[in-house]
Design an enzyme around this catalytic site. Structure first.
Site, PDB file in Angstrom:
ATOM      1  N   TYR A  31      19.963  28.532  20.079  1.00  0.00           N
ATOM      2  CA  TYR A  31      20.233  28.193  21.475  1.00  0.00           C
ATOM      3  C   TYR A  31      21.681  27.784  21.644  1.00  0.00           C
ATOM      4  O   TYR A  31      22.388  27.496  20.682  1.00  0.00           O
ATOM      5  CB  TYR A  31      19.295  27.083  21.959  1.00  0.00           C
ATOM      6  N   ARG A  60       1.984  36.928  14.169  1.00  0.00           N
ATOM      7  CA  ARG A  60       2.465  35.789  13.405  1.00  0.00           C
ATOM      8  C   ARG A  60       2.476  36.085  11.903  1.00  0.00           C
ATOM      9  O   ARG A  60       1.452  36.383  11.301  1.00  0.00           O
ATOM     10  CB  ARG A  60       1.616  34.548  13.677  1.00  0.00           C
ATOM     11  N   HIS A  96       5.314  34.881   8.472  1.00  0.00           N
ATOM     12  CA  HIS A  96       6.562  34.197   8.159  1.00  0.00           C
ATOM     13  C   HIS A  96       7.727  35.179   8.007  1.00  0.00           C
ATOM     14  O   HIS A  96       8.844  34.908   8.448  1.00  0.00           O
ATOM     15  CB  HIS A  96       6.411  33.367   6.881  1.00  0.00           C
ATOM     16  N   GLU A 128      26.544  13.288  11.727  1.00  0.00           N
ATOM     17  CA  GLU A 128      26.712  13.561  13.155  1.00  0.00           C
ATOM     18  C   GLU A 128      25.559  12.905  13.901  1.00  0.00           C
ATOM     19  O   GLU A 128      24.678  12.282  13.298  1.00  0.00           O
ATOM     20  CB  GLU A 128      26.726  15.068  13.419  1.00  0.00           C
ATOM     21  N   ARG A 184      29.948  30.878  18.726  1.00  0.00           N
ATOM     22  CA  ARG A 184      28.943  30.187  17.924  1.00  0.00           C
ATOM     23  C   ARG A 184      27.578  30.848  18.070  1.00  0.00           C
ATOM     24  O   ARG A 184      26.820  30.965  17.094  1.00  0.00           O
ATOM     25  CB  ARG A 184      28.859  28.704  18.311  1.00  0.00           C
ATOM     26  N   LEU A 190      26.710  20.514  12.589  1.00  0.00           N
ATOM     27  CA  LEU A 190      26.887  21.591  13.559  1.00  0.00           C
ATOM     28  C   LEU A 190      28.364  21.717  13.911  1.00  0.00           C
ATOM     29  O   LEU A 190      29.064  20.710  14.040  1.00  0.00           O
ATOM     30  CB  LEU A 190      26.072  21.296  14.813  1.00  0.00           C
ATOM     31  N   LYS A 213      22.776  26.786  14.960  1.00  0.00           N
ATOM     32  CA  LYS A 213      22.214  26.047  16.099  1.00  0.00           C
ATOM     33  C   LYS A 213      20.816  26.587  16.418  1.00  0.00           C
ATOM     34  O   LYS A 213      20.608  27.312  17.389  1.00  0.00           O
ATOM     35  CB  LYS A 213      23.134  26.130  17.315  1.00  0.00           C
TER      36      LYS A 213
END
Length: 287
Positions: free
Chosen positions: A33, A100, A102, A182, A52, A207, A149
């Site tokens: 995101y 579904r 992995h 952070e 990014r 990040l 992220k």
């Protein structure tokens, strides 16, 4: 007025916008995101956020869902439909919808895209900055790729809850060596006793904050000495000033850590100056 969201090629009222139950972002946190600050209807730090985003997607081997130009158009149109001038724009891109499992889908699927916009009361945020906020510390317990992220934010959510229950605005993660990495949703900074601006280097597991990167340039242009060097919570308490940065907080002074005052416990001039300079730069370069 009902807010409008963009989901996989369609605009819809937020309460009616849905994603598939087998979206890998929902099932496996297989998604990334980005969040842009919005000034006067324009996206702040555009190059940093797009760069990014592209890096995060590349690290997870998720293709860009569309060109940067097309994505910019989608973001702007979502902003326009919501009639919000000051706020935050949230973009999420998952690997897509698949049975579904992995492992990645054997047959590639289109990435799934969600965009939402929320309003920010700039007067309220300025008042908050003028008053300063407190933070608490918490042991670092996140995975080893915080440079990506992703939406896998459970440790961050737990840290934020710890902060909220303590009446604080943010939680700072502290690693096994005793250094601050952070915040749960921000980067951490201090102005040390020598007047040096310090923040953790990106070789650590943090990040690569876009606001952080812009502020490094702003600080250097303002003639401040900057070092990407770690600090402990005790060093932060003994510092002249501390603050956090992020798209949501911009530059936000920290006046207390774990109930102990930072310096004299008051908002310092360096943080407020950097906040003003950062906002000026963000507005000037927004698209």
């Amino acid at each position: 007025m009902s807010r409008i969201a963009y989901v996989n090629g369609r605009f819809a009222p937020k309460m009616q916008a849905v994603v598939h139950i087998e979206d890998r972002g929902y099932q496996l946190a297989d998604a990334v995101y980005e969040v842009w600050a919005l000034f006067d209807g324009k996206l702040a730090d555009p190059e940093g956020h797009f760069a990014r985003l592209e890096r995060s997607l590349s690290e997870l081997r998720i293709p860009m869902p569309m060109s940067r130009a097309a994505l910019t158009t989608v973001l702007r149109e979502t902003v326009r439909r919501n009639r919000i001038r000051e706020g935050l724009v949230y973009l999420q891109v998952s690997r897509g919808v698949a049975r579904r499992d992995h492992a990645f889908p054997a047959t590639p699927v289109p990435p799934a895209v969600v965009v939402t916009v929320s309003r920010v009361d700039r007067a309220a945020t300025e008042a908050r900055a003028a008053a300063g906020v407190s933070v608490v510390t918490t042991p670092e317990n996140r995975w080893g790729r915080c440079d990506i992220k992703t939406v896998g934010l459970l440790p961050n959510a737990l840290a934020k809850q710890k902060a909220r229950e303590a009446g604080a605005a943010e939680a700072w993660f502290v690693d096994d060596l005793g250094f601050v990495t952070e915040g749960a949703s921000s980067n951490a900074w201090i102005v040390d006793g020598d007047g040096v601006l310090r923040t953790r280097d990106t070789n650590a597991n943090i990040l690569r904050g876009v606001t952080r990167l812009s502020l490094l340039d702003v600080a250097r242009e303002a003639g401040l000495k900057v070092e990407e060097r770690p600090f402990t919570p005790d060093e932060a308490v003994a510092a002249k000033e501390a603050f956090i940065t992020g798209a949501g907080t911009l530059v936000l002074p920290v006046v207390a850590i774990d109930g102990r005052n930072v310096g004299d416990g008051k908002v310092g001039p360096v943080a407020m100056r950097l906040r003003r300079l950062y906002i000026e730069r963000a507005k000037a370069t927004a698209i």
